[in-house]
Structures are given as structure tokens and as C-alpha cells.
Design a protein around this motif. Structure first.
Motif, short mmCIF file in Angstrom:
data_model
loop_
_atom_site.label_atom_id
_atom_site.label_comp_id
_atom_site.label_asym_id
_atom_site.label_seq_id
_atom_site.Cartn_x
_atom_site.Cartn_y
_atom_site.Cartn_z
N ASN A 40 57.15 -18.81 -39.31
CA ASN A 40 56.08 -17.91 -39.73
C ASN A 40 55.88 -16.80 -38.69
N THR A 41 54.85 -16.00 -38.92
CA THR A 41 54.47 -14.94 -37.99
C THR A 41 53.25 -15.41 -37.21
N GLU A 42 53.30 -15.28 -35.89
CA GLU A 42 52.18 -15.70 -35.05
C GLU A 42 51.53 -14.47 -34.42
N THR A 43 50.23 -14.55 -34.23
CA THR A 43 49.47 -13.49 -33.58
C THR A 43 48.73 -14.10 -32.38
N VAL A 44 48.84 -13.44 -31.23
CA VAL A 44 48.18 -13.88 -30.01
C VAL A 44 47.26 -12.76 -29.53
N ASN A 45 46.00 -13.08 -29.29
CA ASN A 45 45.01 -12.12 -28.80
C ASN A 45 44.65 -12.47 -27.37
N THR A 46 44.65 -11.47 -26.50
CA THR A 46 44.32 -11.67 -25.08
C THR A 46 43.18 -10.74 -24.71
N PHE A 47 42.17 -11.28 -24.03
CA PHE A 47 41.05 -10.51 -23.50
C PHE A 47 41.01 -10.74 -22.00
N THR A 48 41.00 -9.66 -21.21
CA THR A 48 41.04 -9.78 -19.75
C THR A 48 40.01 -8.86 -19.11
N PHE A 49 39.36 -9.36 -18.06
CA PHE A 49 38.47 -8.57 -17.21
C PHE A 49 39.10 -8.49 -15.83
N GLU A 50 39.26 -7.26 -15.31
CA GLU A 50 39.91 -7.06 -14.02
C GLU A 50 39.08 -6.18 -13.09
N PRO A 51 38.29 -6.78 -12.19
CA PRO A 51 37.64 -5.97 -11.17
C PRO A 51 38.70 -5.40 -10.23
N GLU A 52 38.42 -4.24 -9.68
CA GLU A 52 39.44 -3.49 -8.95
C GLU A 52 38.84 -2.79 -7.74
N VAL A 53 39.62 -2.68 -6.67
CA VAL A 53 39.24 -1.90 -5.50
C VAL A 53 40.44 -1.04 -5.12
N GLY A 54 40.18 0.19 -4.68
CA GLY A 54 41.27 1.07 -4.33
C GLY A 54 40.91 2.03 -3.22
N TYR A 55 41.93 2.70 -2.72
CA TYR A 55 41.78 3.65 -1.63
C TYR A 55 42.59 4.90 -1.95
N ASN A 56 41.95 6.06 -1.96
CA ASN A 56 42.62 7.33 -2.18
C ASN A 56 43.23 7.81 -0.87
N ILE A 57 44.56 7.77 -0.79
CA ILE A 57 45.26 8.22 0.42
C ILE A 57 45.19 9.75 0.51
#
Length: 181
Positions: A40-57
Motif C-alpha cells: 500500500n501507500t504509507e504517509t508519515v507526518n513529522t512535527f519538529t521544534f528546533e531552538p537555535e543560537v547563532g553568531y553573525n561573523i
């Protein structure tokens, strides 16, 4: 000695924040995949939360890292809990009024624990993603990004399951908010 190290770190953090080079933010990701099996055909749903930190060089280059948590739901033994870490480098190649266009190169490690006892899958990926930032003010930005190209290697219990190379326009969209210091 500990006080001197602490004071040096505090001074460095204050200096970086004063020059508006650091940013905090995060994204919410929603991904839907459909694929065919022999039955058959399968469907997978993914929900993700990604906190992030960065630095502008510079105005063109930034480095950062996100830590993600999420869930996957779908048919036949695909319910899972996900966590991961993704360091990245970002290049801003064009600016048009309040919009910055960028490309991100990232390495991602994901740990996926399946609820049905099939084990824990470890995924190592290299990802190239185009995106844009809408500068709402000197401090606030809206971000949009899609994962255009990805190479992934999947393993369970030390055994390499398969390698995958994706090139897709509709492979998932991430929306986020950033606050620049």
C-alpha cells in the motif's frame, strides 16, 4: 582562577551582544512524506521544534546550531520520538530592501526512537537549504527555509540500513523567528 574565567566569559558575552552579532530563535517544521510499499501507500507526518543560537561573523556569513525535538506519526509502526543536533554555516548572497536571501549548509544528527520496539535509528545527514529572512526591525526577523538537497545515512543497532540522496522542491518547509542582540 574560576572567577577570572567566569569574568572573561561574561565580558565576551556582553561584547558580542552589544555588537548585535548573536541571535536566538527557532523554527517549527512540518514534513509529510508519502511512499509506496509492496502492499500500500504509507504517509508519515513529522512535527519538529528546533531552538537555535547563532553568531553573525560578517554581513554575509553566520554560524549556528539548533537542537531539535519532535514526533513522527503515521501508518504501520512509524510513531516515534526524535531529537537531534544540527550545526550549520549560512551565507547571505542577496539583500532586497528588507529581505535577505541565504543558503545554509548543515550537518545533522538525528536519534529516532520508535514506539513499537523496532529500535533506535541514527541518521547522519548533509543538508543544503535555501531560505529568506524578512527583517521586521533591527532586532526581529522572520525566517523561511526549505530543505532542497540532502544526503542521509541511516543505521539501527550498528547496521547500515540504507543511504539516501534527496533532491526535492517540496521536502519540507521550516518557519521561524529570530531575535538579534
Amino acid at each position: 582562577m574560576k572567577k577570572k574565567i567566569f569574568m572573561a566569559c561574561l565580558l565576551l558575552a556582553c561584547t558580542l551582544c552589544a555588537k548585535a552579532q548573536m541571535y536566538l530563535g527557532g523554527t517549527l517544521s512540518v514534513n509529510t512524506q508519502s511512499f509506496r510499499t509492496s502492499d500500500n501507500t504509507e504517509t508519515v507526518n513529522t512535527f519538529t521544534f528546533e531552538p537555535e543560537v547563532g553568531y553573525n561573523i560578517s554581513k554575509a556569513w553566520a554560524v549556528g546550531m539548533s537542537l531539535g525535538v519532535g514526533t513522527t506519526t503515521g501508518s504501520s509502526n512509524t510513531d516515534a520520538t526524535i531529537w537531534g543536533i544540527t550545526p550549520y554555516v549560512r551565507w547571505t548572497f542577496a539583500r532586497v530592501k528588507i529581505v535577505d536571501f541565504f543558503a545554509t549548509a548543515a550537518y545533522s544528527y538525528l536519534n529516532t526512537h520508535y514506539e513499537q520496539g523496532t529500535g533506535t535509528m541514527h541518521t547522519h545527514s548533509g543538508i543544503l537549504s535555501p531560505g529568506l529572512l524578512v527583517n521586521l526591525s533591527d532586532h526581529w526577523q522572520l525566517a523561511g527555509m526549505m530543505h532542497l538537497f540532502r544526503y542521509s545515512s541511516y543505521t539501527i543497532r550498528g547496521e547500515n540500513l540504507y543511504d539516501e540522496l534527496d533532491f526535492s522542491i517540496n521536502n519540507g518547509v521550516s518557519l521561524g523567528v529570530y531575535y538579534k542582540f
